[in-house]
Design an enzyme around this catalytic site. Sequence first.
Site, short mmCIF file in Angstrom:
data_model
loop_
_atom_site.label_atom_id
_atom_site.label_comp_id
_atom_site.label_asym_id
_atom_site.label_seq_id
_atom_site.Cartn_x
_atom_site.Cartn_y
_atom_site.Cartn_z
CG LEU A 264 -1.72 -1.29 1.46
CD1 LEU A 264 -2.45 -1.23 2.79
CD2 LEU A 264 -2.71 -1.52 0.31
CG ASP A 265 2.39 4.91 -2.91
OD1 ASP A 265 3.63 4.79 -2.83
OD2 ASP A 265 1.84 5.99 -3.17
CB ALA A 266 2.27 7.31 0.31
CG HIS A 268 2.62 8.96 4.89
ND1 HIS A 268 3.47 7.94 4.53
CD2 HIS A 268 2.81 9.94 3.97
CE1 HIS A 268 4.14 8.31 3.44
NE2 HIS A 268 3.76 9.52 3.10
CD GLU A 302 6.03 4.64 0.45
OE1 GLU A 302 7.02 5.37 0.24
OE2 GLU A 302 5.00 4.68 -0.24
CG PHE A 329 17.34 -0.95 7.95
CD1 PHE A 329 18.36 -1.23 8.84
CD2 PHE A 329 17.33 -1.59 6.72
CE1 PHE A 329 19.36 -2.14 8.51
CE2 PHE A 329 18.31 -2.50 6.39
CZ PHE A 329 19.33 -2.77 7.29
CG HIS A 331 15.95 7.46 5.63
ND1 HIS A 331 15.80 7.05 4.32
CD2 HIS A 331 14.79 8.10 5.96
CE1 HIS A 331 14.61 7.42 3.88
NE2 HIS A 331 13.98 8.06 4.85
CG ASP A 396 9.57 6.19 -3.37
OD1 ASP A 396 9.25 6.81 -4.40
OD2 ASP A 396 8.75 5.79 -2.55
CD GLN A 397 14.59 6.48 -0.10
OE1 GLN A 397 15.25 7.49 -0.27
NE2 GLN A 397 13.47 6.48 0.62
CB ILE A 398 17.04 4.44 -7.24
CG1 ILE A 398 17.68 3.38 -6.35
CG2 ILE A 398 17.87 4.64 -8.51
CD1 ILE A 398 17.68 1.99 -6.95
#
Length: 601
Positions: A264-266, A268, A302, A329, A331, A396-398
Amino acid sequence: MVRFRVWAPRGKAVEVAIGGSRVPMVPEIDGRSDGGADGHAGHGGHGGHGGWWRADVGSAGAGTDYAFVVDGGAALPDPRSAWQPAGVHGPSRVVDHGAFPWTDARWQPPPLASGVVYELHVGTFTPAATFAGVIERLDHLVGLGVTHVELMPVAEFSGRRGWGYDGVDLYAPHEAYGGPEGLKRLVDACHARGLAVLLDVVYNHLGPSGNYLGRFGPYFTDRYATPWGDAVNLDGRDSDEVRRYLCENACMWLRDYHLDGLRLDAVHALLDRSAIHFLEELAEEVKTLGAHLGRHLVLVAESDLNDPRLVRSPAVGGYGLDLQWNEDFHHALHAVLTGERSGYYADFGTLADLAAVLRHGFAYGGRYSRYRGRRHGRPATGLSGHQLLGCLQNHDQIGNRARGERIGHLVTPGRLRVGAALVLTSPFVPLLFQGEEWGASTPFQYFTDHEDPALAQAVREGRRREFAAFGWDPAAVPDPQDPETFRRSRLDWREVDREPHAGLLDWYRRLIRLRRASPALSDGRMAAVRVAFDEEAAWLVVERGPVTVAANLARAPRRIPIAAHRPDTLLLASESEVRLAPGAVELPPDAVAVLGDIPGG
């Protein structure tokens, strides 16, 4: 015959357009919400709220194209369309989900607790850019040792190429990838090889092109603001049917496509003040469906909130999801390996942060965050590492870097091996991103294929503004609309058999085999993890039962002390210069060693 149904609570007259003619629809009395045109879109019966229309068309069947017309307006795709063969603006097509010849009747997915997840993007995983292309590379994943394939979103989105997070037809697999039939063949092929399949779904927003939901009903609300505009209506007037739309979408993927779970994306950004949060309702629906199907289905969230309530039981005030991504973890590990301190990495960068995550789940469990300017998170007390997912890199992080660099572009080969070892020996469920296992040289950049020139320019300019705020040169940001940006992001499978890629691939394979061979490495008890480190000397030691991981992140060789009672058998070493000494291990710069007494390790 097909019964066409659609929720349009504000419509005065609704028609279904088929073959050049329009058939009037009639209001339903009981408001049963098992909508769609194939009769398989949901459980139905949370009704009584009205707004549902239906029409029985005797000449329609599987393969029939259709659209809905509300109050004499334009013909629009079905909000629950199972197939959009002509794209997001074209008509919907009826699908008979019962016609596919599945071969996985006895399939049971492996537990995530002992799993290794592999995230991939269908469009860039192979040159074919299709579900069929993924099937051609499944044996590579089996040989690597992964257990779960996680597909980035495949719901129909604008154009042929994109990340998938701007999908608008949430029930329809992307036609350019192979449509409904192609996705079913991929899942069936994965199950035949012992691979479970998770699908990334986006419920917090829809894309800007082809989003017609608001023409049918109050799917969105201006009561909350989100980065994408109005929020999905989860707690306002008429929100019951919106929640049904999303819950039934989740169940559709799991039931009709035999998927084993959803990411499940984002979450928050799922803004909901209801007494029963949407996520809790969704988790209960999926649990009920799993009991009916006789399969264990999972939901992975997520979230950047560091809130353990996501995975705690509703009996103790949680939402009952199975797993959540552990941003801390990633980060903490990334900042230690790369030295980057911009953006949210400003909160990380010490071995103490990394040690805190390994021992307690979160580095920020209520402590002050300099990046946010406030306290952040809640302690993960009582959680298992099996409820947290850890990674060295993900899409995301890439992709949310200006140039889409992988961590292999940012650190030495030795540090890349250190990062892999810490992920695959951690107490968390590990995730790998496509090509990570061989240190793919290709970037993963942000790409789109919007047909509307104004929208394309808005995306282009917005991307540059976003990166300028992070200190990157806007001129260096690749144009998302340029087909070359997409082509650069495709994996080059020729690298797999070449050095240094082949050596790194062997390293990943051996680490995954070791994780499976050692009960201590699949133990999710974070309280059993012991960590020692020297911030100034830049070394870290992680003890997990009989297994010890020692890492040297200094620019000089280090003699790293190991407790006298620890095993002195060298299981894995990233460098040949690793030496054992009484009560210590000697490591060259940017090196890692795994010690223990695991048979066959």
